[in-house]
Design a protein around this motif. Structure first.
Motif, mmCIF file in Angstrom:
data_model
loop_
_atom_site.group_PDB
_atom_site.id
_atom_site.type_symbol
_atom_site.label_atom_id
_atom_site.label_comp_id
_atom_site.label_asym_id
_atom_site.label_seq_id
_atom_site.Cartn_x
_atom_site.Cartn_y
_atom_site.Cartn_z
ATOM 1 N N LYS A 188 -33.509 -5.013 46.668
ATOM 2 C CA LYS A 188 -33.764 -4.548 48.034
ATOM 3 C C LYS A 188 -32.518 -3.919 48.652
ATOM 4 C CE LYS A 188 -37.554 -7.628 49.361
ATOM 5 N NZ LYS A 188 -37.990 -8.728 50.266
ATOM 6 N N GLN A 189 -31.360 -4.440 48.244
ATOM 7 C CA GLN A 189 -30.108 -3.929 48.799
ATOM 8 C C GLN A 189 -29.556 -2.756 47.995
ATOM 9 O OE1 GLN A 189 -27.566 -7.386 49.054
ATOM 10 N NE2 GLN A 189 -29.084 -8.524 50.248
ATOM 11 N N GLY A 190 -30.296 -2.351 46.944
ATOM 12 C CA GLY A 190 -29.934 -1.161 46.190
ATOM 13 C C GLY A 190 -28.935 -1.370 45.073
ATOM 14 N N PHE A 191 -28.705 -2.611 44.664
ATOM 15 C CA PHE A 191 -27.746 -2.881 43.586
ATOM 16 C C PHE A 191 -28.508 -3.054 42.265
ATOM 17 C CE2 PHE A 191 -25.614 -4.124 47.471
ATOM 18 C CZ PHE A 191 -24.357 -3.555 47.311
ATOM 19 N N LYS A 192 -28.906 -1.917 41.694
ATOM 20 C CA LYS A 192 -29.744 -1.928 40.497
ATOM 21 C C LYS A 192 -28.988 -2.440 39.268
ATOM 22 C CE LYS A 192 -32.795 1.818 42.011
ATOM 23 N NZ LYS A 192 -33.349 3.163 41.702
ATOM 24 N N ASP A 193 -27.704 -2.089 39.143
ATOM 25 C CA ASP A 193 -26.941 -2.526 37.969
ATOM 26 C C ASP A 193 -26.835 -4.051 37.925
ATOM 27 O OD1 ASP A 193 -26.600 0.079 37.244
ATOM 28 O OD2 ASP A 193 -24.567 0.260 38.075
ATOM 29 N N GLN A 194 -26.494 -4.649 39.065
ATOM 30 C CA GLN A 194 -26.396 -6.109 39.120
ATOM 31 C C GLN A 194 -27.752 -6.768 38.878
ATOM 32 O OE1 GLN A 194 -25.050 -3.997 41.198
ATOM 33 N NE2 GLN A 194 -22.920 -4.567 41.676
ATOM 34 N N ALA A 195 -28.818 -6.142 39.407
ATOM 35 C CA ALA A 195 -30.166 -6.675 39.200
ATOM 36 C C ALA A 195 -30.566 -6.582 37.732
ATOM 37 C CB ALA A 195 -31.171 -5.927 40.069
ATOM 38 N N SER A 196 -30.126 -5.511 37.067
ATOM 39 C CA SER A 196 -30.430 -5.344 35.646
ATOM 40 C C SER A 196 -29.717 -6.400 34.804
ATOM 41 C CB SER A 196 -30.017 -3.943 35.191
ATOM 42 O OG SER A 196 -30.270 -3.779 33.812
ATOM 43 N N GLU A 197 -28.460 -6.705 35.130
ATOM 44 C CA GLU A 197 -27.735 -7.761 34.425
ATOM 45 C C GLU A 197 -28.435 -9.110 34.596
ATOM 46 O OE1 GLU A 197 -23.720 -7.894 35.705
ATOM 47 O OE2 GLU A 197 -23.241 -5.860 35.053
ATOM 48 N N MET A 198 -28.925 -9.340 35.791
ATOM 49 C CA MET A 198 -29.616 -10.593 36.043
ATOM 50 C C MET A 198 -30.937 -10.652 35.281
ATOM 51 S SD MET A 198 -29.947 -12.483 39.705
ATOM 52 C CE MET A 198 -28.162 -12.616 39.738
ATOM 53 N N ALA A 199 -31.565 -9.492 35.062
ATOM 54 C CA ALA A 199 -32.815 -9.455 34.297
ATOM 55 C C ALA A 199 -32.591 -9.951 32.871
ATOM 56 C CB ALA A 199 -33.381 -8.034 34.287
ATOM 57 N N ASP A 200 -31.443 -9.590 32.282
ATOM 58 C CA ASP A 200 -31.125 -10.073 30.936
ATOM 59 C C ASP A 200 -30.947 -11.590 30.933
ATOM 60 O OD1 ASP A 200 -31.196 -7.500 29.963
ATOM 61 O OD2 ASP A 200 -29.042 -7.162 30.230
ATOM 62 N N GLU A 201 -30.302 -12.117 31.977
ATOM 63 C CA GLU A 201 -30.117 -13.569 32.077
ATOM 64 C C GLU A 201 -31.472 -14.270 32.200
ATOM 65 O OE1 GLU A 201 -27.564 -14.302 35.354
ATOM 66 O OE2 GLU A 201 -25.926 -13.048 34.589
ATOM 67 N N ILE A 202 -32.357 -13.697 33.012
ATOM 68 C CA ILE A 202 -33.690 -14.278 33.211
ATOM 69 C C ILE A 202 -34.475 -14.265 31.902
ATOM 70 C CG2 ILE A 202 -35.913 -13.927 34.367
ATOM 71 C CD1 ILE A 202 -34.282 -12.809 36.758
ATOM 72 N N LYS A 203 -34.355 -13.178 31.146
ATOM 73 C CA LYS A 203 -35.050 -13.074 29.860
ATOM 74 C C LYS A 203 -34.579 -14.170 28.905
ATOM 75 C CE LYS A 203 -35.916 -9.891 26.009
ATOM 76 N NZ LYS A 203 -35.628 -8.541 25.453
ATOM 77 N N GLY A 204 -33.268 -14.396 28.868
ATOM 78 C CA GLY A 204 -32.721 -15.437 27.994
ATOM 79 C C GLY A 204 -33.221 -16.822 28.386
ATOM 80 N N LEU A 205 -33.291 -17.089 29.679
ATOM 81 C CA LEU A 205 -33.778 -18.387 30.148
ATOM 82 C C LEU A 205 -35.253 -18.584 29.812
ATOM 83 C CD1 LEU A 205 -32.001 -18.562 33.626
ATOM 84 C CD2 LEU A 205 -31.578 -20.058 31.671
ATOM 85 N N LYS A 206 -36.041 -17.531 29.936
ATOM 86 C CA LYS A 206 -37.463 -17.623 29.599
ATOM 87 C C LYS A 206 -37.667 -17.890 28.113
ATOM 88 C CE LYS A 206 -39.445 -14.871 33.366
ATOM 89 N NZ LYS A 206 -40.192 -13.647 33.723
ATOM 90 N N GLN A 207 -36.813 -17.297 27.286
ATOM 91 C CA GLN A 207 -36.890 -17.558 25.847
ATOM 92 C C GLN A 207 -36.561 -19.017 25.544
ATOM 93 O OE1 GLN A 207 -34.193 -14.611 24.292
ATOM 94 N NE2 GLN A 207 -35.775 -13.032 24.117
ATOM 95 N N GLU A 208 -35.610 -19.576 26.279
ATOM 96 C CA GLU A 208 -35.275 -21.000 26.115
ATOM 97 C C GLU A 208 -36.479 -21.874 26.450
ATOM 98 O OE1 GLU A 208 -31.898 -22.468 28.141
ATOM 99 O OE2 GLU A 208 -30.497 -21.099 27.165
#
Length: 652
Positions: free
Chosen positions: A558-578
């Protein structure tokens, strides 16, 4: 109070010496060791002389306790602890930790402050950060320690220096920022905002790659990354004027009503939302475990190492599992000793064993955790098995002694007649037979002889065999043919008695087999229940982290920080795999448990059937075959059950 000795006043938990060393107070550990309830650990941190202790006293329901201090000198050196009954969670203890103020000019050591802050994060389930005035850039920068947390805390023992620190969020406490003595109105863009919105606005990032912007964003990124679960409270000055030095002695009527309302809202939030302290793996801590955790972290820091969550859990598990093992064995032994009178029947001792083992396992399961490869559970099973074998042997010995004493008593008349030569007279063999049969009949009808009655009786008759043959041969009233017939009858009677002995042994062997099967099934059942519970805890642990990161990701987008949001998406993916892998592991374990239980049942049935077939064969050699079957049962039952259980655990 959960402990035997309630705490009327706070105690120093971790002392911070003038030399910058940390020591755990044995008195505080003694108090914690008596708390078997889950603990909710609320810690307050912030710059020194910002009124942290007052808030902690409010949470304790007191006006005094933690030292407030009335001068510029900080009163709290190290970390102080106050354990009180949780006001809204029955069966829980609220552990309040008041930390040494950060930025103490008397210390002048930023690394010392960093270790205090790191311990605060590691020990608490909810972290309260206390600041004065407003949440401006200066206030955020004073929370610079957050940016260094990854350098002072490790999740895994084998973690490399540059490894992703995204997993820290799973184990970090809830974060509450309390702004004291707020004089500004909560307004932004000419509209009222909540305290939470005020905090989020203060944590917003700036766009750009200049050094100044990166320095501005760094503490905010770290706060958002490590503490996605955030809450804010804004408190006005408690009183008007300069009477703050006597704050603890003032009545509520002397305090600002708005301050009272805001501080009550803060306390209510802590009481109803602060979670039980948990560690890596989803394990809830009791006061006893919390004390071990604090001691482990302090020892690690004093050794010059970086505190590691995984190692701390292993250290706690070693201490707790050893105690769980001792408690389980003690419970089994004391209950078995109190429920049996020897000699007794196999069924009675077996039923007592089944009940006591079940309770002992439950006691062990309730206290143990992170029992790698079920090492301690196996030791418990082995200890119970060894003690059960000793009880069986004691029961057999008591049965033999009882039966021998009984036969000796019953044979008194027979022995007297024998010594008086009564059976040497014509008709003596018939009289001997009658007396001996009366001994056998009286023996068989006597109750409470135990499990070795037929074996002892068989030995008794064998011991009388030569005596009976001598009397028979000396009998003058019988012809040779009659003597021959009597001799055959004697042999047949002895053979029948041997068959009774074998039947007695078979019943014992079958009971041991049944005990083995029930024991292994109960172990696997309770292990499965525990594994399901622990897996569910770990799953919820990961899911909470995913939910927190998803909320933070949404804010970044929402605040326009797509790069940081993309990095967090990778973290979320790893947690979901766990989460998915943990669910698969649980399904695999359930299938293995079912297979082991079925396999063990089939194996026991096959051995039992083999024994029955051997028992139904012709009498000749029955003793040898029966002994062979017994050796198979004794030699196979324990190793087979242990092997099946071990194979199941290896596949996890």
């Amino acid at each position: 109070m959960a402990s035997k000795h309630p705490m009327p006043d706070p105690l120093c938990l971790i002392e911070n010496t003038d030399q910058g060393e940390f020591h755990v107070n044995p008195k505080a550990l003694s108090v914690l060791s008596q708390i078997s309830q889950p603990v909710v650990v609320v810690t307050i941190a912030g710059l020194y002389r910002t009124g942290k202790s007052y808030l902690m006293n409010r949470l304790a329901g007191k006006t005094t306790g933690f030292a407030l201090g009335s001068t510029i000198q900080s009163k709290t050196k190290g970390i102080w602890m106050w354990c009180v009954p949780h006001p809204s969670k029955p069966g829980h203890t609220l552990v309040l930790l008041d930390t040494e103020g950060l930025g103490d000019v008397e210390k002048g050591d930023s690394k010392n402050d960093m270790w205090i802050f790191s311990l605060t994060v590691l020990l608490s389930s909810t972290l309260v950060y206390n600041s004065m005035g407003t949440i401006d850039n200066f206030a955020v920068e004073k929370l610079q320690f957050v940016a260094e947390l990854a350098d002072f805390i490790k999740v895994k023992a084998n973690e490399v220096e540059d490894e992703d620190d995204s997993h820290l969020v799973q184990f970090f406490p809830h974060f509450v920022w309390v702004v004291r003595d707020m004089t500004l109105k909560l307004e932004m863009d000419n509209r009222e905002v909540t305290a939470d919105q005020y905090l989020e606005k203060a944590l917003e990032l700036k766009k750009g790659s200049k050094k100044a912007i990166m320095e501005y964003n760094m503490p905010r990124l770290c706060i958002r990354k490590y503490f996605p679960s955030r809450k804010c409270f804004v408190l006005v000055r408690p009183i008007h004027g300069n009477n703050l030095n006597n704050l603890e002695s003032l009545d509520e009527k002397d305090l600002d009503p708005q301050f009272l309302q805001e501080s009550r809202s803060f306390c209510d939030h802590i009481f109803h939302t602060a979670p039980v302290k948990m560690v890596k793996g989803g394990y809830e801590l009791t006061g006893r475990l919390f004390g071990t955790l604090a001691e482990t972290y302090v020892k690690t820091i004093q050794s010059g190492e970086v505190p590691c969550m995984e190692n701390a859990v292993l250290a706690m598990a070693t201490v707790e599992n050893e105690q769980a093992l001792r408690e389980g064995l003690h419970q089994y032994q004391s209950k078995m000793e109190g429920s049996l009178n020897f000699p007794t029947e196999d069924k009675e001792i077996s039923e007592a064993h089944t009940d006591c083992e079940k309770e002992a396992l439950q006691t062990f399961m309730n206290r143990s955790f992170k029992d790698e490869n079920q090492e301690y559970q196996r030791r418990l099973v082995e200890g119970i098995g060894k003690y059960y074998t000793e009880l069986l042997e004691k029961n057999e010995s008591a049965s033999k002694n009882t039966c021998r004493a009984l036969l000796q008593n019953l044979s008194a008349n027979l022995d007297k007649n024998l010594s008086d030569g009564v059976y040497s007279q014509p008709g003596g063999f018939q009289l001997y037979n009658q007396d001996r049969d009366q001994v056998v009949q009286s023996f068989n009808s006597h109750p409470n002889k135990g499990v070795k009655a037929q074996e002892v009786l068989g030995q008794y008759l064998d011991s009388r065999k030569a005596e009976a043959e001598s009397i028979l041969q000396a009998e003058k009233n019988l012809s040779e043919a009659q003597k021959k017939l009597a001799e055959e009858q004697e042999k047949a009677a002895l053979m029948e008695q041997k068959q009774r002995v074998e039947q007695e042994k078979r019943i014992q062997t079958e009971q041991r087999m049944k005990d083995q099967e029930q024991s292994h099934q109960e172990n696997m059942r309770q292990l499965e229940v525990k594994m399901v519970r622990e897996t569910e805890n770990m799953r919820r642990e990961s899911e909470r982290a995913v939910e927190s990161k998803l909320r933070e990701q949404e804010k970044l987008l929402k605040q326009g920080f797509k790069d940081q949001a993309s990095e967090m998406a990778d973290e979320i993916k790893g947690l979901k795999q766990e989460i998915a892998s943990k669910s698969q592991a649980q399904d695999l374990f359930s299938n293995i448990v079912s297979a082991v239980a079925k396999g063990l049942h089939v194996w026991c049935s096959l051995v039992q059937r083999e024994q029955e077939q051997e028992q139904n064969t012709r009498p000749k050699g029955a003793e040898g075959r029966g002994a062979g079957a017994k050796r198979k049962a004794d030699g196979w039952a324990a190793p087979a059950g242990a092997m099946l259980m071990g194979e199941a655990l290896k596949k996890l």
